[in-house]
Design a protein around this motif. Structure first.
Motif, PDB file in Angstrom:
ATOM      1  N   GLY A 245       7.309 -24.101   9.858  1.00  0.00           N
ATOM      2  CA  GLY A 245       7.019 -23.701   8.648  1.00  0.00           C
ATOM      3  C   GLY A 245       6.392 -22.287   8.414  1.00  0.00           C
ATOM      4  O   GLY A 245       7.012 -21.561   7.584  1.00  0.00           O
ATOM      5  N   GLY A 246       5.648 -21.910   9.466  1.00  0.00           N
ATOM      6  CA  GLY A 246       4.994 -20.678   9.406  1.00  0.00           C
ATOM      7  C   GLY A 246       5.981 -19.697   9.511  1.00  0.00           C
ATOM      8  O   GLY A 246       6.118 -18.529   8.857  1.00  0.00           O
ATOM      9  N   ARG A 247       6.891 -19.794  10.452  1.00  0.00           N
ATOM     10  CA  ARG A 247       8.041 -18.873  10.825  1.00  0.00           C
ATOM     11  C   ARG A 247       8.867 -18.470   9.667  1.00  0.00           C
ATOM     12  O   ARG A 247       9.269 -17.327   9.236  1.00  0.00           O
ATOM     13  N   TRP A 248       9.178 -19.836   8.856  1.00  0.00           N
ATOM     14  CA  TRP A 248      10.053 -19.748   7.902  1.00  0.00           C
ATOM     15  C   TRP A 248       9.441 -18.865   6.704  1.00  0.00           C
ATOM     16  O   TRP A 248      10.133 -17.924   6.039  1.00  0.00           O
ATOM     17  N   ILE A 249       8.215 -19.066   6.425  1.00  0.00           N
ATOM     18  CA  ILE A 249       7.493 -18.242   5.487  1.00  0.00           C
ATOM     19  C   ILE A 249       7.480 -16.930   5.659  1.00  0.00           C
ATOM     20  O   ILE A 249       7.617 -15.965   4.926  1.00  0.00           O
ATOM     21  N   MET A 250       6.975 -16.613   7.033  1.00  0.00           N
ATOM     22  CA  MET A 250       7.106 -15.351   7.405  1.00  0.00           C
ATOM     23  C   MET A 250       8.406 -14.431   7.316  1.00  0.00           C
ATOM     24  O   MET A 250       8.304 -13.465   6.802  1.00  0.00           O
ATOM     25  N   LYS A 251       9.264 -15.088   7.609  1.00  0.00           N
ATOM     26  CA  LYS A 251      10.828 -14.404   7.315  1.00  0.00           C
ATOM     27  C   LYS A 251      10.808 -14.026   6.059  1.00  0.00           C
ATOM     28  O   LYS A 251      11.221 -12.911   5.802  1.00  0.00           O
ATOM     29  N   HIS A 252      10.467 -14.912   5.210  1.00  0.00           N
ATOM     30  CA  HIS A 252      10.780 -14.590   3.738  1.00  0.00           C
ATOM     31  C   HIS A 252       9.713 -13.283   3.322  1.00  0.00           C
ATOM     32  O   HIS A 252      10.206 -12.461   2.753  1.00  0.00           O
ATOM     33  N   ILE A 253       8.506 -13.449   3.512  1.00  0.00           N
ATOM     34  CA  ILE A 253       7.546 -12.478   3.274  1.00  0.00           C
ATOM     35  C   ILE A 253       8.065 -10.945   4.038  1.00  0.00           C
ATOM     36  O   ILE A 253       7.903  -9.980   3.015  1.00  0.00           O
ATOM     37  N   MET A 254       8.296 -10.946   5.217  1.00  0.00           N
ATOM     38  CA  MET A 254       8.570  -9.769   5.773  1.00  0.00           C
ATOM     39  C   MET A 254       9.981  -9.263   5.270  1.00  0.00           C
ATOM     40  O   MET A 254      10.057  -8.018   4.988  1.00  0.00           O
ATOM     41  N   ALA A 255      10.847  -9.830   4.786  1.00  0.00           N
ATOM     42  CA  ALA A 255      12.022  -9.437   4.170  1.00  0.00           C
ATOM     43  C   ALA A 255      11.574  -8.757   2.836  1.00  0.00           C
ATOM     44  O   ALA A 255      12.356  -7.670   2.394  1.00  0.00           O
ATOM     45  N   GLN A 256      10.390  -9.108   2.010  1.00  0.00           N
ATOM     46  CA  GLN A 256      10.133  -8.667   0.785  1.00  0.00           C
ATOM     47  C   GLN A 256       9.561  -7.352   1.042  1.00  0.00           C
ATOM     48  O   GLN A 256       9.336  -6.523   0.093  1.00  0.00           O
ATOM     49  N   CYS A 257       8.903  -7.370   2.051  1.00  0.00           N
ATOM     50  CA  CYS A 257       7.958  -5.979   2.557  1.00  0.00           C
ATOM     51  C   CYS A 257       9.102  -4.780   2.596  1.00  0.00           C
ATOM     52  O   CYS A 257       8.390  -3.740   2.754  1.00  0.00           O
TER      53      CYS A 257
ATOM     54  N   MET B  28       0.826  -1.207   0.098  1.00  0.00           N
ATOM     55  CA  MET B  28       0.057   0.010  -0.177  1.00  0.00           C
ATOM     56  C   MET B  28       0.975   1.186  -0.042  1.00  0.00           C
ATOM     57  O   MET B  28       1.350   1.574   0.957  1.00  0.00           O
ATOM     58  N   GLY B  29       1.357   1.706  -1.286  1.00  0.00           N
ATOM     59  CA  GLY B  29       2.367   2.598  -1.375  1.00  0.00           C
ATOM     60  C   GLY B  29       3.678   2.185  -0.938  1.00  0.00           C
ATOM     61  O   GLY B  29       3.971   0.893  -0.977  1.00  0.00           O
ATOM     62  N   ASP B  30       4.566   3.339  -0.529  1.00  0.00           N
ATOM     63  CA  ASP B  30       5.757   2.675  -0.189  1.00  0.00           C
ATOM     64  C   ASP B  30       6.250   2.738   1.217  1.00  0.00           C
ATOM     65  O   ASP B  30       7.275   2.218   1.587  1.00  0.00           O
ATOM     66  N   ARG B  31       5.254   2.996   1.936  1.00  0.00           N
ATOM     67  CA  ARG B  31       5.380   2.911   3.529  1.00  0.00           C
ATOM     68  C   ARG B  31       4.633   1.686   4.132  1.00  0.00           C
ATOM     69  O   ARG B  31       4.844   1.327   5.377  1.00  0.00           O
ATOM     70  N   TYR B  32       3.593   1.129   3.653  1.00  0.00           N
ATOM     71  CA  TYR B  32       2.837   0.158   4.289  1.00  0.00           C
ATOM     72  C   TYR B  32       2.507  -1.048   3.221  1.00  0.00           C
ATOM     73  O   TYR B  32       2.545  -1.148   2.081  1.00  0.00           O
ATOM     74  N   ALA B  33       2.210  -2.324   4.072  1.00  0.00           N
ATOM     75  CA  ALA B  33       1.707  -3.564   3.214  1.00  0.00           C
ATOM     76  C   ALA B  33       0.983  -4.210   4.292  1.00  0.00           C
ATOM     77  O   ALA B  33       0.964  -4.211   5.544  1.00  0.00           O
ATOM     78  N   THR B  34       0.235  -5.203   3.730  1.00  0.00           N
ATOM     79  CA  THR B  34      -0.445  -6.196   4.415  1.00  0.00           C
ATOM     80  C   THR B  34       0.097  -7.656   4.236  1.00  0.00           C
ATOM     81  O   THR B  34       0.496  -7.609   3.076  1.00  0.00           O
ATOM     82  N   ILE B  35       0.046  -8.214   5.214  1.00  0.00           N
ATOM     83  CA  ILE B  35       0.471  -9.897   5.164  1.00  0.00           C
ATOM     84  C   ILE B  35      -0.729 -10.667   5.147  1.00  0.00           C
ATOM     85  O   ILE B  35      -1.532 -10.452   6.069  1.00  0.00           O
ATOM     86  N   GLY B  36      -0.935 -11.747   4.462  1.00  0.00           N
ATOM     87  CA  GLY B  36      -1.923 -12.591   4.643  1.00  0.00           C
ATOM     88  C   GLY B  36      -1.663 -13.960   4.052  1.00  0.00           C
ATOM     89  O   GLY B  36      -0.640 -14.237   3.105  1.00  0.00           O
ATOM     90  N   MET B  37      -2.720 -14.874   3.966  1.00  0.00           N
ATOM     91  CA  MET B  37      -2.902 -16.063   3.269  1.00  0.00           C
ATOM     92  C   MET B  37      -1.526 -16.781   3.719  1.00  0.00           C
ATOM     93  O   MET B  37      -0.950 -17.594   2.827  1.00  0.00           O
ATOM     94  N   VAL B  38      -1.272 -16.810   5.025  1.00  0.00           N
ATOM     95  CA  VAL B  38       0.018 -17.437   5.334  1.00  0.00           C
ATOM     96  C   VAL B  38      -0.630 -18.788   5.959  1.00  0.00           C
ATOM     97  O   VAL B  38      -1.429 -18.806   6.999  1.00  0.00           O
ATOM     98  N   ILE B  39      -0.447 -19.776   5.257  1.00  0.00           N
ATOM     99  CA  ILE B  39      -1.172 -21.193   5.564  1.00  0.00           C
ATOM    100  C   ILE B  39       0.131 -22.292   5.376  1.00  0.00           C
ATOM    101  O   ILE B  39       1.156 -22.448   4.550  1.00  0.00           O
ATOM    102  N   THR B  40       0.121 -23.098   6.515  1.00  0.00           N
ATOM    103  CA  THR B  40       0.822 -24.274   6.439  1.00  0.00           C
ATOM    104  C   THR B  40       0.123 -25.572   6.579  1.00  0.00           C
ATOM    105  O   THR B  40      -0.834 -25.462   7.251  1.00  0.00           O
ATOM    106  N   SER B  41       0.371 -26.541   5.829  1.00  0.00           N
ATOM    107  CA  SER B  41      -0.520 -27.854   6.148  1.00  0.00           C
ATOM    108  C   SER B  41      -0.610 -28.318   7.547  1.00  0.00           C
ATOM    109  O   SER B  41       0.551 -27.841   8.281  1.00  0.00           O
ATOM    110  N   PRO B  42      -1.416 -28.803   7.941  1.00  0.00           N
ATOM    111  CA  PRO B  42      -1.450 -29.444   9.438  1.00  0.00           C
ATOM    112  C   PRO B  42      -0.030 -30.098  10.052  1.00  0.00           C
ATOM    113  O   PRO B  42       0.217 -29.685  11.245  1.00  0.00           O
ATOM    114  N   ARG B  43       0.328 -30.755   9.007  1.00  0.00           N
ATOM    115  CA  ARG B  43       1.761 -31.510   9.446  1.00  0.00           C
ATOM    116  C   ARG B  43       2.643 -30.562   9.725  1.00  0.00           C
ATOM    117  O   ARG B  43       3.609 -30.842  10.610  1.00  0.00           O
ATOM    118  N   LEU B  44       2.764 -29.324   9.170  1.00  0.00           N
ATOM    119  CA  LEU B  44       3.738 -28.481   9.361  1.00  0.00           C
ATOM    120  C   LEU B  44       3.697 -27.424  10.246  1.00  0.00           C
ATOM    121  O   LEU B  44       4.564 -26.674  10.831  1.00  0.00           O
TER     122      LEU B  44
END
Length: 292
Positions: free
Chosen positions: A92-104, A71-87
């Motif tokens: 797995g969720g923390r690993w995904i979040m680290k990648h997404i947050m780095a992209q933000c 949302m512009g250059d200052r803000y973002a939303t994160i969503g659709m963070v899903i890991t299969s029940p096994r993970l």
């Protein structure tokens, strides 16, 4: 971007890559495993608005996902963070979040957390903003003549777009015009006009099991109820949903009487914590858990 593109979780090895439209059917299957209602078309809309990653098992199955929406250059939303029940218990969720947050790229981040994800986001320094109440059910007819506001409501017109974008910006506190423009293309809308000025709106679109109402912007609960009522009546007898942070008893009673009791509660969170400027306009319903 973290350089770790593969990770062993105990005896389970994942690889991560960019999400593409070719993943939609697999993503739909993934969201079904955690009982989320998103249809392939809902995923497709999200991919036009944001970027994401998928985690794959050794034979290429998509077993984790995460998305972010600028949302512009200052803000973002994160969503659709899903890991299969096994993970879910394997990091797995923390690993995904680290990648997404780095992209933000150092943007301030807003997300909506399920109960299952709350401890993870809290450990990543997200702070609670407010609970969000998911109301849903089979819509029941509303007698609009009994509402406090009975005049000034009309259908959305394409000429109303700039007024709606400005109202949303004022109420939400962040310019998310690109998101609202995309939602407008998919929605039917109602606006409230008073003294030749648009002072509120409500949008309704297909989503999940039926339709969802949101966003809704108004000056007060009476105006919000009047804006929502036409959408309830249009979908009487069919599944309807609205996500709101409102705890006002008359507003919640109105939703219950309209066939949408409270179904679940999630939590709006931000990193770092920040506060919107006070405004005469207020957001009475989210676009979605993912888009805020």
């Amino acid at each position: 971007m973290p350089s770790e593109t593969s990770k062993r979780l105990k005896t389970y090895e994942l690889t991560i890559r960019a999400m593409t439209p070719d993943d939609i059917d697999k993503l739909h299957e993934l969201s079904i495993t955690v009982l989320w209602p998103h249809r392939p078309s809902d995923w497709r809309l999200l991919l036009t608005l944001g970027k994401g990653v998928v985690g794959c098992d050794p034979i290429g199955r998509v077993v984790a996902s995460g998305m972010w929406f600028p949302m512009g250059d200052r803000y973002a939303t994160i969503g659709m963070v899903i890991t299969s029940p096994r993970l879910q218990a394997l990091g797995g969720g923390r690993w995904i979040m680290k990648h997404i947050m780095a992209q933000c790229e150092n943007r301030d981040i807003l997300l909506t957390s399920t109960r299952a994800g709350y401890r993870l986001y809290q450990s990543l320094d997200f702070q609670m903003v407010a609970p969000v109440f998911q109301h849903q059910g089979i819509a029941a007819f509303i007698d609009r003549s009994k509402l406090s506001v009975t005049e000034g409501i009309r259908e959305f017109d394409t000429n109303d777009q700039q007024s709606i974008l400005q109202l949303d910006n004022t109420a939400f506190g962040i310019d998310r015009s690109r998101i609202i423009e995309a939602i407008l293309e998919k929605s039917q809308g109602s606006v409230l006009v008073r003294d030749n000025r648009i002072i509120g709106f409500a949008l309704c679109r297909k989503f999940g099991r039926g339709h969802v109402i949101g966003p809704v912007v108004a000056q007060n609960g009476d105006d919000a109820m009047a804006l929502i009522a036409p959408h309830i009546n249009q979908h009487t007898g069919h599944f309807l949903r609205i996500d709101t942070a409102e705890q006002d008893s008359p507003f919640k009673t109105f939703l219950i009487e309209a066939g949408m009791p409270e179904f679940d509660t999630v939590t709006s969170m931000r990193r770092p914590s920040f506060k919107n400027e006070d405004s005469e306009f207020h957001s009475f319903a989210l676009v979605s858990h993912t888009l805020a």
